[in-house]
Design a protein around this motif. Structure first.
Motif, short mmCIF file in Angstrom:
data_model
loop_
_atom_site.label_atom_id
_atom_site.label_comp_id
_atom_site.label_asym_id
_atom_site.label_seq_id
_atom_site.Cartn_x
_atom_site.Cartn_y
_atom_site.Cartn_z
N THR A 206 0.99 -1.09 -0.07
CA THR A 206 0.05 -0.03 -0.04
C THR A 206 0.99 1.27 -0.08
N GLU A 207 0.45 2.24 0.13
CA GLU A 207 1.13 3.64 0.32
C GLU A 207 2.04 3.70 1.34
N TRP B 78 6.21 -0.33 7.71
CA TRP B 78 5.08 0.44 7.97
C TRP B 78 5.53 1.94 8.23
#
Length: 394
Positions: free
Chosen positions: A122-123, A180
């Motif tokens: 994801t971003e 993350w």
């Protein structure tokens, strides 16, 4: 490989005790006492490990290796008197990438592969998966024949039942990394690695030879070792144990030598930026089980041998605060905590004396367990000094 590329560093894997002799600048600790921590610590992805068995793990997809001479009590939380070998694996990348490589070594007939794939999910979340595997037939020819036991003529030993080449092994390892980064000033890095090694003896990579005026190898002072020689010629006469002597002894594998090691490793590093200060938390988990049976007289008679099993569980936590001020004064301070639980079983047969109480040929059986906690606090102050030189010309 590390011992080949880093000067004044050597690593040798052992079958028992702490599992290895790790040396930095000539300082090390012996591997024969399973209750000792290594004087040289291995730090994997910010988690210090003081058990030598960790050297049995695969070294793959590595970003950086640092070797720090001891005593070392500051940069990696736990004190290590002889030094630290710090290994950091590759982190996920912002773009998709991958590689796959393989090879074959002709002397030991070893084939291996290594690969990784990495990229964003994801971003704010990215991942990397790395794998390595190898299979080896070995470089030492084992010519141990089946012989009549000189201690008991009614027993015949099985000879090279564990293989005619040594060390024959299979090693497989894999690692998952998740990164993350929800904001510019915070990141969480999680790594999980699993490694497994199977080998056809705990001391399979050893080849005995004679010294001095000895021209023929013997056991018990006078008994010639069949097909044995005194040369360093990649040949040995390393036999298995007769099943009669291995009966009722845990982890003896029916008298067939072996070495099995498997471990799980996980780390979670949280990093938060506060202007000129960085707070870092590293949580570590390490769980290893090593089980083996090894013949210690390196002969087809297998009159001296041992079987053992060790489990070791380690949990660590480190908090670290460091500064990056523009001025000449900066600091780093932190706390370290570790808790461990270790169980160890060992049995040894010395020249096959039967024990009526245990109904085994074991001269000794030891079953122990230990646990403990470590705590430490550390701090470091750095002062930048600026020197100036002024030249005057008349």
């Amino acid at each position: 490989k590390l011992g080949e590329i880093a000067p004044q560093v050597s690593l040798s894997q052992g079958g028992s005790g702490t599992g290895a002799v790790i040396t930095v600048r000539g300082v090390s600790s012996a591997s024969n006492d399973a209750g000792l921590d290594q004087s040289v610590a291995i730090e994997i992805d910010n988690v210090p490990i003081s058990r030598g068995q960790v050297v049995s793990s695969s070294l793959f997809d590595i970003d950086q290796i640092q070797v720090l001479q001891g005593p070392q009590a500051l940069f990696f939380g736990k004190n290590s008197p002889a030094g630290v070998i710090s290994i950091n694996s590759v982190n996920p990348t912002e773009e998709f990438e991958g590689f796959l490589t393989g090879g074959y070594e002709f002397e030991a007939e070893q084939k291996f592969f290594e690969g990784a794939i990495s990229g964003p999910l994801t971003e704010t979340l990215s991942a990397r998966v790395a794998l390595r595997g190898s299979e080896m037939n070995g470089w030492i020819k084992n010519v141990a024949p089946s012989v009549t036991d000189f201690l008991n003529p009614n027993v015949t030993t099985p000879g090279a039942a564990h293989g005619d080449t040594l060390p024959e092994d299979e090693i497989y390892g894999g690692r998952l990394t998740l990164l993350w980064t929800p904001t510019d000033d915070f990141e969480a890095n999680f790594k999980y690695m699993r490694n497994q090694q199977d080998r056809n003896a705990g001391n399979a990579s050893s080849e005995p030879f004679c010294i001095g005026s000895t021209t023929k190898p013997v056991i018990s002072g006078s008994v010639l070792i069949p097909v044995g020689d005194c040369k360093k010629n990649q040949q040995t006469s390393h036999g298995a144990v007769a099943p009669k002597y291995a009966a009722n002894i845990p982890y003896s594998n029916g008298g067939i030598p072996y070495f099995d090691s498997e471990f799980d490793f996980a780390s979670l590093t949280l990093k938060k930026q506060f202007d000129d200060l960085t707070l870092t938390s590293t949580t570590g988990y390490y769980d290893q089980t090593v089980q083996l049976m090894a013949v210690s007289d390196w002969s087809p008679f297998a009159a001296i041998w041992a079987a053992s099993r060790e489990t070791y569980v380690l949990v660590t936590e480190e908090l670290r605060l460091s500064s990056e001020f523009d001025g000449p004064l900066n600091f780093m301070a932190g706390l370290y905590y570790e808790t461990f639980d270790r169980s160890y079983f060992n049995s040894a047969d010395l020249f096959h004396r039967f024990d009526a109480d245990s109904q085994t040929y074991a001269a000794v059986m030891m079953d122990s367990s230990s646990d403990g906690d470590y705590q430490s606090a550390f701090a470091f102050q750095a002062t930048a000094r600026h020197a100036s030189l002024t030249l005057h010309h008349n």
